[in-house]
Enzyme design. Structure first.
Site, PDB file in Angstrom:
ATOM      1  N   TYR A  55       0.842  -1.198   0.000  1.00 14.64           N
ATOM      2  CA  TYR A  55       0.000   0.000   0.000  1.00 14.64           C
ATOM      3  C   TYR A  55       0.875   1.245   0.000  1.00 14.64           C
ATOM      4  CZ  TYR A  55      -4.208   2.742   0.950  1.00 14.64           C
ATOM      5  OH  TYR A  55      -5.251   3.630   0.862  1.00 14.64           O
ATOM      6  N   ASN A 153     -18.510  -3.547 -10.684  1.00 12.20           N
ATOM      7  CA  ASN A 153     -19.048  -4.441  -9.660  1.00 12.20           C
ATOM      8  C   ASN A 153     -18.247  -4.407  -8.365  1.00 12.20           C
ATOM      9  OD1 ASN A 153     -17.035  -5.765 -11.296  1.00 12.20           O
ATOM     10  ND2 ASN A 153     -17.461  -7.643 -10.160  1.00 12.20           N
ATOM     11  N   VAL A 156     -16.761   0.303  -4.597  1.00 11.15           N
ATOM     12  CA  VAL A 156     -16.846   1.705  -5.017  1.00 11.15           C
ATOM     13  C   VAL A 156     -17.727   1.828  -6.252  1.00 11.15           C
ATOM     14  CG1 VAL A 156     -15.556   3.683  -5.913  1.00 11.15           C
ATOM     15  CG2 VAL A 156     -14.638   2.375  -3.995  1.00 11.15           C
ATOM     16  N   TYR A 240      -8.273   5.628  -9.211  1.00 17.15           N
ATOM     17  CA  TYR A 240      -8.268   5.442  -7.758  1.00 17.15           C
ATOM     18  C   TYR A 240      -7.862   4.030  -7.353  1.00 17.15           C
ATOM     19  CZ  TYR A 240     -12.828   3.106  -8.312  1.00 17.15           C
ATOM     20  OH  TYR A 240     -13.843   2.255  -8.673  1.00 17.15           O
ATOM     21  N   GLY A 242      -5.743   0.087  -8.990  1.00 17.43           N
ATOM     22  CA  GLY A 242      -4.983  -0.586 -10.039  1.00 17.43           C
ATOM     23  C   GLY A 242      -5.123  -2.096  -9.941  1.00 17.43           C
ATOM     24  N   PHE A 265      -6.788   9.832  -7.387  1.00 15.86           N
ATOM     25  CA  PHE A 265      -7.586  10.149  -6.203  1.00 15.86           C
ATOM     26  C   PHE A 265      -7.322   9.122  -5.112  1.00 15.86           C
ATOM     27  CE2 PHE A 265     -11.271   9.859  -3.435  1.00 15.86           C
ATOM     28  CZ  PHE A 265     -11.375  11.178  -3.019  1.00 15.86           C
TER      29      PHE A 265
END
Length: 329
Positions: A55, A153, A156, A240, A242, A265
């Site tokens: 992350y 799906n 978000v 936002y 990948g 974002f």
């Protein structure tokens, strides 16, 4: 002082392998603190990435997993204002939410609307705000205007569909699996199609000649290129996520001749650069959509905390119809 159960990791790696259950001291609240008894917490892709060490930020190890969730204030220390026993709060993500209880500085917590169910309140901090901000912060959308997104799906993506429908905008939703098409149409998606290399050629037919000015990308790779080719003049592509783990591939022609722009974002950055008042105003808008049954986050399965390894394995499954939640009660 008592002991509470947590799900923590002392190294990065395979999430199922590095996560372990461990006890932690749970103290009565001191000056400026509140004690929170956790109720539910979701397993988000970012939580999995944190365990993997992939992350954008890394927690100091050992760390408790989870960044989102809802708990009930159990006790309030002295010199605390704005919180009372029984309030629902989100504790700070830096402390980790995959735990039964914690004592924390009150000012680090966010009070959540009690009008929601506990399960929905546990998931209001990441996915619905991400969808809300991307729909509001990059393009001023007119009534009936089109938006295009991939990974429709995803959690978000489903929020984008519902929020857009509630606010009078229309969505083109690209997916990789035929089996989710009817489900997303029932959720409110105007156009739902399995993405192909020629998808961008169909946009004009689908929309009656209109081209979206806003595209939302959570996949990257060639799919980002499809979105960039689908935009109209002056359009903006917002990335936002990948999911493909491939670099974002963009079409050069549309960039030049349509004057497109590309943006990233990250909801964490938004929270860091905006005021609590702006945050609370957004929550109020989202809570109203939840209360009016215009927004709901699907839940695939709920695991007790003692099944954390099984919960992570469930979250890693690609074919899911909703979120994986931890029941922390």
């Amino acid at each position: 002082m008592s002991t509470t159960l947590t799900a923590r990791y002392a190294a990065h790696g395979n999430p199922v392998e590095v996560i372990e259950l461990a006890g932690e001291q749970f103290n009565a609240p001191a000056d400026g603190e509140i004690s929170v008894r956790m109720m539910f917490a979701p397993l988000n892709p970012s939580d999995i990435n944190m365990l993997e060490g992939t992350y954008g930020v890394k927690a100091a190890l050992p760390a408790v997993g989870g960044n989102e969730g809802v708990g009930r204030v159990e006790a309030v220390g002295v010199n605390v204002s704005g919180f009372a026993v029984g309030d629902w709060v989100k504790p700070p993500g830096a402390r980790g939410t995959w735990r039964q209880a914690l004592t924390v500085i009150a000012a680090e917590c966010v009070k959540l609307p009690a009008s929601l169910s506990a399960e929905q309140a546990a998931m209001i901090y990441v996915n619905p705000p991400t969808a809300w901000r991307m729909l509001h912060d990059f393009v001023t959308l007119a009534d009936g205007e089109w938006i295009i997104q991939n990974a429709a799906n995803s959690a978000v993506g489903r929020c984008v569909i519902q929020i857009a429908k509630a606010l009078g905008w229309r969505t083109i939703n690209l997916v990789r699996r035929e089996d989710v098409v009817d489900e997303l149409k029932a959720l409110g998606g105007d156009i739902v199609n399995v993405e192909t290399p020629d998808t961008f050629k169909q946009i004009k037919t689908w929309t009656g000649g209109q081209f979206p000015r806003l595209a939302l990308n959570a996949v990257g790779g060639d799919s980002a290129g499809t979105l960039s080719r689908s935009l109209g003049a002056g359009g903006k592509l917002v990335t936002y996520g990948g999911m493909s783990k491939q670099p974002v591939k963009l079409a050069t022609g549309p960039l030049i001749f349509k004057d497109l722009s590309y943006h990233g974002f990250w909801m964490t950055r938004w929270y860091a650069t905006h005021s609590p008042a702006e945050r609370d105003e957004m929550y109020a808008q989202l809570a109203k959509l939840f209360a009016d049954d215009q927004l709901k986050i699907a839940v695939e399965k709920i695991h007790p905390l003692v099944e954390i390894k099984s919960a992570i394995a469930s979250a890693l499954q690609e074919k899911r119809g909703g979120k994986i939640l931890l029941d922390l009660k």
